[in-house]
Enzyme design. Structure first.
Site, PDB file in Angstrom:
ATOM      1  N   ASN A  12       0.178   5.976 -29.815  1.00 33.76           N
ATOM      2  CA  ASN A  12       0.842   6.526 -28.627  1.00 33.76           C
ATOM      3  C   ASN A  12       1.798   7.621 -29.096  1.00 33.76           C
ATOM      4  OD1 ASN A  12       2.182   7.063 -26.265  1.00 33.76           O
ATOM      5  ND2 ASN A  12       3.279   5.110 -26.185  1.00 33.76           N
ATOM      6  N   LYS A  14       3.300   9.729 -27.323  1.00 35.00           N
ATOM      7  CA  LYS A  14       4.341  10.004 -26.311  1.00 35.00           C
ATOM      8  C   LYS A  14       4.462  11.511 -26.079  1.00 35.00           C
ATOM      9  CE  LYS A  14       6.601   5.837 -27.868  1.00 35.00           C
ATOM     10  NZ  LYS A  14       7.719   4.937 -27.739  1.00 35.00           N
ATOM     11  N   HIS A  98       3.413   1.376 -19.471  1.00 34.19           N
ATOM     12  CA  HIS A  98       4.288   1.386 -20.654  1.00 34.19           C
ATOM     13  C   HIS A  98       5.734   1.176 -20.196  1.00 34.19           C
ATOM     14  CE1 HIS A  98       6.470   2.837 -24.156  1.00 34.19           C
ATOM     15  NE2 HIS A  98       5.367   2.614 -24.848  1.00 34.19           N
ATOM     16  N   GLU A 100       8.406   2.544 -20.980  1.00 34.98           N
ATOM     17  CA  GLU A 100       9.142   3.782 -20.673  1.00 34.98           C
ATOM     18  C   GLU A 100       8.794   4.270 -19.270  1.00 34.98           C
ATOM     19  OE1 GLU A 100       7.920   5.925 -24.178  1.00 34.98           O
ATOM     20  OE2 GLU A 100       9.111   4.537 -25.386  1.00 34.98           O
ATOM     21  N   GLU A 170       4.381  -5.667 -25.574  1.00 34.03           N
ATOM     22  CA  GLU A 170       5.382  -4.787 -26.166  1.00 34.03           C
ATOM     23  C   GLU A 170       6.776  -5.211 -25.702  1.00 34.03           C
ATOM     24  OE1 GLU A 170       3.622  -0.808 -27.499  1.00 34.03           O
ATOM     25  OE2 GLU A 170       4.307  -0.551 -25.440  1.00 34.03           O
ATOM     26  N   GLY A 176      10.593   1.372 -30.435  1.00 38.51           N
ATOM     27  CA  GLY A 176      11.372   2.494 -30.954  1.00 38.51           C
ATOM     28  C   GLY A 176      12.735   2.100 -31.515  1.00 38.51           C
ATOM     29  N   SER A 216       7.725  -1.124 -32.869  1.00 41.96           N
ATOM     30  CA  SER A 216       8.170  -0.878 -34.239  1.00 41.96           C
ATOM     31  C   SER A 216       7.206  -1.421 -35.304  1.00 41.96           C
ATOM     32  CB  SER A 216       9.588  -1.423 -34.450  1.00 41.96           C
ATOM     33  OG  SER A 216      10.509  -0.761 -33.600  1.00 41.96           O
ATOM     34  N   GLY A 238       6.135   5.470 -32.968  1.00 45.41           N
ATOM     35  CA  GLY A 238       6.720   6.309 -34.022  1.00 45.41           C
ATOM     36  C   GLY A 238       5.847   6.464 -35.254  1.00 45.41           C
TER      37      GLY A 238
HETATM   38  C1  PEP Z   1       5.190   2.319 -28.012  1.00 44.35           C
HETATM   39  O1  PEP Z   1       5.796   3.249 -27.519  1.00 44.35           O
HETATM   40  O2  PEP Z   1       4.203   1.853 -27.432  1.00 44.35           O
HETATM   41  C2  PEP Z   1       5.674   1.770 -29.277  1.00 44.35           C
HETATM   42  C3  PEP Z   1       5.214   0.629 -29.671  1.00 44.35           C
HETATM   43  O3  PEP Z   1       6.582   2.541 -29.965  1.00 44.35           O
HETATM   44  P1  PEP Z   1       7.157   2.237 -31.460  1.00 44.35           P
HETATM   45  O4  PEP Z   1       5.988   1.894 -32.323  1.00 44.35           O
HETATM   46  O5  PEP Z   1       7.818   3.510 -31.867  1.00 44.35           O
HETATM   47  O6  PEP Z   1       8.105   1.094 -31.327  1.00 44.35           O
END
Ligand code: PEP
Length: 254
Positions: A12, A14, A98, A100, A170, A176, A216, A238
């Site tokens: 992802n 983003k 998601h 966000e 998630e 993040g 993460s 990330g």
């Molecule tokens: C995500 O945005 O779906 C995600 C898991 O981000 P990160 O790996 O940065 O925590």
């Protein structure tokens, strides 16, 4: 991991990467992923980079996904993108709900449900994101929150169609933040989600659905997470912006 389900690792990106940056990253991923078999690797660039990335991965073992779409087929929805538009670019997956989008853009379980239905009707496989906040976990509400998100997000979808759905657990507090759920924490919730699916659509279907973890994930923690029986892969934010770390995570599934 469970040998009966094909692992899936999705990137992802983003709101990151210009078209040129996306292409440079794809070239690197393509090179490093060429030998990998038996894992679905899905890249989800921003909308603007979809056509270029679609072209670049044509004929490779990489697949394409989008980060969002609208539930209507077409019409006066300024700024939105339809399922058919994504299919036209050879997208096969779409991330829906998601955290966000839920937190910053007011997405609800009802809108996620509408999008899931439209995606499935358009032969797009939805990656449906669910997960609790830190406060909800502290209050012992993880299962009730996730249960509502799964039941309402997948409301009124037949068992035959549910087979095409991927669920991404998630935890919001892990996205993040560098605070990954422990393998045990993730496994507990993902086993719970599989139990919910069993109640909704039967054991056979529940055993076939991929439930992936996001929050993460890095090359340092991926292998341990993937050892858990109900963790079928990862949604990576990330760490997916770097070819080496993303591929290291992909390879940890094996
Ligand atoms: C995500 O945005 O779906 C995600 C898991 O981000 P990160 O790996 O940065 O925590």
């Amino acid at each position: 991991m469970n040998a009966n389900r094909k692992p899936l690792v999705a990137a992802n990106w983003k709101m990151n990467n210009s078209v040129a940056e996306a292409l440079a990253l794809v070239e690197e991923i393509k090179r490093q992923a060429a030998e990998i078999k038996g894992i679905e690797i899905v890249l989800c660039p921003p909308f603007t980079a979809l056509p270029a990335v679609s072209n670049a991965i044509s004929g490779t073992n990489l697949d394409l996904g989008a980060q969002n779409m609208h539930w209507e087929k077409a019409g006066a929805f300024t700024g939105e993108i339809s399922a058919a538009m994504l299919r036209e670019l050879y997208c096969h997956y779409v991330i829906l709900g998601h955290s966000e989008r839920r937190t910053l853009f007011g997405e609800t379980d009802a809108s996620v449900n509408g999008k899931v239905k439209t995606a499935l009707a358009s032969s797009l496989r939805p990656i449906v994101c669910v997960g609790e906040t830190h406060a909800q976990r502290q209050a012992g509400k993880t299962e009730s929150v996730v249960s509502v998100q799964v039941r309402e997000g997948l409301n009124d979808i037949g068992a035959d169609q549910l087979a095409a759905v991927v669920i991404a657990y998630e935890p919001v507090w892990a996205i993040g933040t560098g605070k990954t759920a422990t393998p045990r924490q993730a496994q507990e919730v993902q086993a719970f989600i599989r139990k919910l699916l069993e109640e909704m659509a039967g054991a056979r279907l529940a055993q076939s659905v991929r439930i992936i973890y996001g929050g993460s994930v890095t090359p340092d923690n991926a292998r341990e997470l993937f050892r858990e029986p109900d963790i079928d892969g990862a949604l990576v934010g990330g760490a997916s912006l770097n070819a080496e770390s993303f591929l290291a995570i992909v390879k940890s599934t094996g």
